[in-house]
Scaffold this motif. Structure first.
Motif, PDB file in Angstrom:
ATOM      1  N   SER A 105       0.902  -0.894   0.115  1.00  0.00           N
ATOM      2  CA  SER A 105       0.280   0.213   0.414  1.00  0.00           C
ATOM      3  C   SER A 105       0.652   0.902  -0.042  1.00  0.00           C
ATOM      4  N   GLU A 106       0.490   2.384  -0.017  1.00  0.00           N
ATOM      5  CA  GLU A 106       1.431   3.786   0.107  1.00  0.00           C
ATOM      6  C   GLU A 106       1.702   3.759   1.428  1.00  0.00           C
ATOM      7  N   ASP A 107       1.609   2.829   2.021  1.00  0.00           N
ATOM      8  CA  ASP A 107       2.132   2.921   3.502  1.00  0.00           C
ATOM      9  C   ASP A 107       3.420   2.250   3.854  1.00  0.00           C
ATOM     10  N   SER A 108       2.982   1.467   2.950  1.00  0.00           N
ATOM     11  CA  SER A 108       4.428   0.191   3.026  1.00  0.00           C
ATOM     12  C   SER A 108       5.598   0.879   2.284  1.00  0.00           C
ATOM     13  N   PRO A 109       7.013   0.051   3.086  1.00  0.00           N
ATOM     14  CA  PRO A 109       8.301   0.500   2.662  1.00  0.00           C
ATOM     15  C   PRO A 109       8.359   0.982   1.174  1.00  0.00           C
ATOM     16  N   LEU A 110       9.130   1.621   0.846  1.00  0.00           N
ATOM     17  CA  LEU A 110      10.257   2.355  -0.221  1.00  0.00           C
ATOM     18  C   LEU A 110      10.181   0.630  -0.510  1.00  0.00           C
ATOM     19  N   SER A 111      11.496  -0.303  -0.365  1.00  0.00           N
ATOM     20  CA  SER A 111      11.729  -1.781  -0.185  1.00  0.00           C
ATOM     21  C   SER A 111      10.673  -2.132  -1.326  1.00  0.00           C
ATOM     22  N   ASP A 112       9.754  -2.372  -0.575  1.00  0.00           N
ATOM     23  CA  ASP A 112       8.247  -3.090  -0.720  1.00  0.00           C
ATOM     24  C   ASP A 112       7.211  -2.670  -1.963  1.00  0.00           C
ATOM     25  N   ARG A 113       6.913  -1.538  -2.078  1.00  0.00           N
ATOM     26  CA  ARG A 113       6.785  -1.080  -2.893  1.00  0.00           C
ATOM     27  C   ARG A 113       7.289  -1.176  -4.531  1.00  0.00           C
ATOM     28  N   VAL A 114       8.899  -1.037  -4.232  1.00  0.00           N
ATOM     29  CA  VAL A 114      10.026  -1.048  -5.847  1.00  0.00           C
ATOM     30  C   VAL A 114       9.989  -2.609  -5.903  1.00  0.00           C
ATOM     31  N   ASN A 115      10.095  -3.384  -5.106  1.00  0.00           N
ATOM     32  CA  ASN A 115      10.065  -4.582  -5.241  1.00  0.00           C
ATOM     33  C   ASN A 115       9.099  -5.491  -5.990  1.00  0.00           C
ATOM     34  N   TYR A 116       6.979  -4.684  -5.269  1.00  0.00           N
ATOM     35  CA  TYR A 116       5.822  -5.432  -6.059  1.00  0.00           C
ATOM     36  C   TYR A 116       6.389  -4.558  -7.656  1.00  0.00           C
ATOM     37  N   TYR A 117       6.463  -3.812  -7.836  1.00  0.00           N
ATOM     38  CA  TYR A 117       6.020  -2.950  -9.050  1.00  0.00           C
ATOM     39  C   TYR A 117       7.485  -3.436 -10.482  1.00  0.00           C
ATOM     40  N   GLY A 130      14.138 -13.049 -21.631  1.00  0.00           N
ATOM     41  CA  GLY A 130      15.586 -14.428 -20.848  1.00  0.00           C
ATOM     42  C   GLY A 130      16.171 -13.025 -18.966  1.00  0.00           C
ATOM     43  N   GLY A 131      15.438 -11.756 -19.348  1.00  0.00           N
ATOM     44  CA  GLY A 131      16.428 -11.197 -18.112  1.00  0.00           C
ATOM     45  C   GLY A 131      15.778 -10.949 -17.234  1.00  0.00           C
ATOM     46  N   GLU A 132      16.227  -9.722 -16.134  1.00  0.00           N
ATOM     47  CA  GLU A 132      14.954  -9.932 -15.326  1.00  0.00           C
ATOM     48  C   GLU A 132      16.379  -8.706 -14.454  1.00  0.00           C
ATOM     49  N   VAL A 133      15.771  -7.791 -12.973  1.00  0.00           N
ATOM     50  CA  VAL A 133      16.410  -7.024 -12.610  1.00  0.00           C
ATOM     51  C   VAL A 133      15.946  -6.691 -10.998  1.00  0.00           C
ATOM     52  N   SER A 134      16.513  -7.077 -10.101  1.00  0.00           N
ATOM     53  CA  SER A 134      16.836  -6.386  -8.928  1.00  0.00           C
ATOM     54  C   SER A 134      16.964  -5.355  -8.006  1.00  0.00           C
ATOM     55  N   LEU A 135      16.256  -5.087  -6.674  1.00  0.00           N
ATOM     56  CA  LEU A 135      17.027  -3.894  -6.322  1.00  0.00           C
ATOM     57  C   LEU A 135      17.840  -4.694  -5.028  1.00  0.00           C
ATOM     58  N   ILE A 136      19.130  -3.911  -5.403  1.00  0.00           N
ATOM     59  CA  ILE A 136      20.285  -3.969  -4.563  1.00  0.00           C
ATOM     60  C   ILE A 136      20.384  -3.430  -3.229  1.00  0.00           C
ATOM     61  N   ASP A 137      19.457  -1.856  -3.714  1.00  0.00           N
ATOM     62  CA  ASP A 137      19.550  -0.748  -2.189  1.00  0.00           C
ATOM     63  C   ASP A 137      18.662   0.451  -2.657  1.00  0.00           C
ATOM     64  N   ILE A 138      18.773   1.743  -1.874  1.00  0.00           N
ATOM     65  CA  ILE A 138      18.238   2.761  -2.138  1.00  0.00           C
ATOM     66  C   ILE A 138      18.711   3.518  -1.824  1.00  0.00           C
ATOM     67  N   ASP A 139      19.676   5.068  -2.520  1.00  0.00           N
ATOM     68  CA  ASP A 139      20.597   5.533  -1.617  1.00  0.00           C
ATOM     69  C   ASP A 139      19.576   7.389  -2.015  1.00  0.00           C
ATOM     70  N   ASN A 140      18.973   7.660  -1.458  1.00  0.00           N
ATOM     71  CA  ASN A 140      18.375   8.996  -0.834  1.00  0.00           C
ATOM     72  C   ASN A 140      17.169   8.830  -2.192  1.00  0.00           C
ATOM     73  N   GLY A 141      16.374   8.103  -2.264  1.00  0.00           N
ATOM     74  CA  GLY A 141      16.001   8.518  -3.321  1.00  0.00           C
ATOM     75  C   GLY A 141      16.182   7.667  -4.829  1.00  0.00           C
ATOM     76  N   VAL A 142      17.434   6.904  -4.842  1.00  0.00           N
ATOM     77  CA  VAL A 142      17.885   6.573  -6.439  1.00  0.00           C
ATOM     78  C   VAL A 142      18.215   5.158  -6.169  1.00  0.00           C
ATOM     79  N   LEU A 143      17.340   4.704  -7.331  1.00  0.00           N
ATOM     80  CA  LEU A 143      17.104   2.583  -6.844  1.00  0.00           C
ATOM     81  C   LEU A 143      18.363   2.375  -7.213  1.00  0.00           C
ATOM     82  N   ILE A 144      19.067   1.823  -6.707  1.00  0.00           N
ATOM     83  CA  ILE A 144      20.777   0.699  -7.121  1.00  0.00           C
ATOM     84  C   ILE A 144      19.448  -0.604  -7.854  1.00  0.00           C
TER      85      ILE A 144
END
Length: 193
Positions: A105-117, A130-144
């Motif tokens: 939901s909008e209240d979920s942690p940022l990492s959960d919302r990013v992983n959801y999308y 045959g590809g994928e992308v994964s979240l490694i980290d978040i640095d001041n709003g910039v997704l790694i």
């Protein structure tokens, strides 16, 4: 209170299995390996009285207790454990529609919302190559982010990152300021392009 449904047929089947274990108080433990990922697997295991964890949620049934793993519980929402008989005997089935994708939901942690999308919108498109992308980290709003599979080493990865992934995530999640790729694209053996 868990929202997992263990049908009467499944309770009868599991109850019979547990009686054969000759361990007083034995129950089952329901958990998901790698919850919230495309690799999520829903599992049921025997759970001796000393094996449940303090954070587990007990689901007390007439014949036994099902211990619901705390980390898996959000992913087990609306799950159904059933047992169906057929000519070959029968089969225990587990349907957990939220195992691979967490509810957010909008209240979920940022990492959960990013992983959801990433799991619901981005990776299904990348999977066709045959590809994928994964979240490694978040640095001041910039997704790694890190690409894998056919995206690693692909000549179109920069375009996909900026025009596809970044635009989609910034449109969906206001806190996202941008994306950065940390993939080593010099490894090209499985690259799509």
């Amino acid at each position: 209170m868990s929202t997992i449904n263990i049908t009467e047929a499944a309770q009868a089947y599991l109850g019979d299995l547990l009686k054969g274990q000759d361990t007083p108080g034995i129950g089952i433990r329901v958990f998901i390996t790698q919850p919230g990922t495309t690799y999520a697997e829903t599992c049921i295991a025997y759970c001796k009285p000393e094996e449940q964890k303090p954070e587990d949620t007990p689901l007390v049934l007439p014949a036994f207790t099902a211990w619901i793993d705390a980390l898996s519980e959000p992913y087990l929402e609306d799950a159904v454990v059933d047992y169906a008989t057929d000519r070959m005997g029968g089969q225990l089935t587990i349907k957990a529609p939220n195992a691979k994708v967490p509810m957010v939901s909008e209240d979920s942690p940022l990492s959960d919302r990013v992983n959801y999308y990433l799991q619901t919108e981005i990776n299904p498109g990348l999977a066709s190559h045959g590809g994928e992308v994964s979240l490694i980290d978040i640095d001041n709003g910039v997704l790694i982010l890190k690409f894998g599979g056919g995206c690693q080493g692909c000549g179109q990865a920069d375009y996909t990152l900026k025009e596809g992934i970044e635009k989609t995530l910034m449109a969906r999640i206001p806190e996202v300021k941008g994306v950065r790729d940390v993939t080593d694209h010099s490894i090209t053996e499985n690259a799509y392009y």
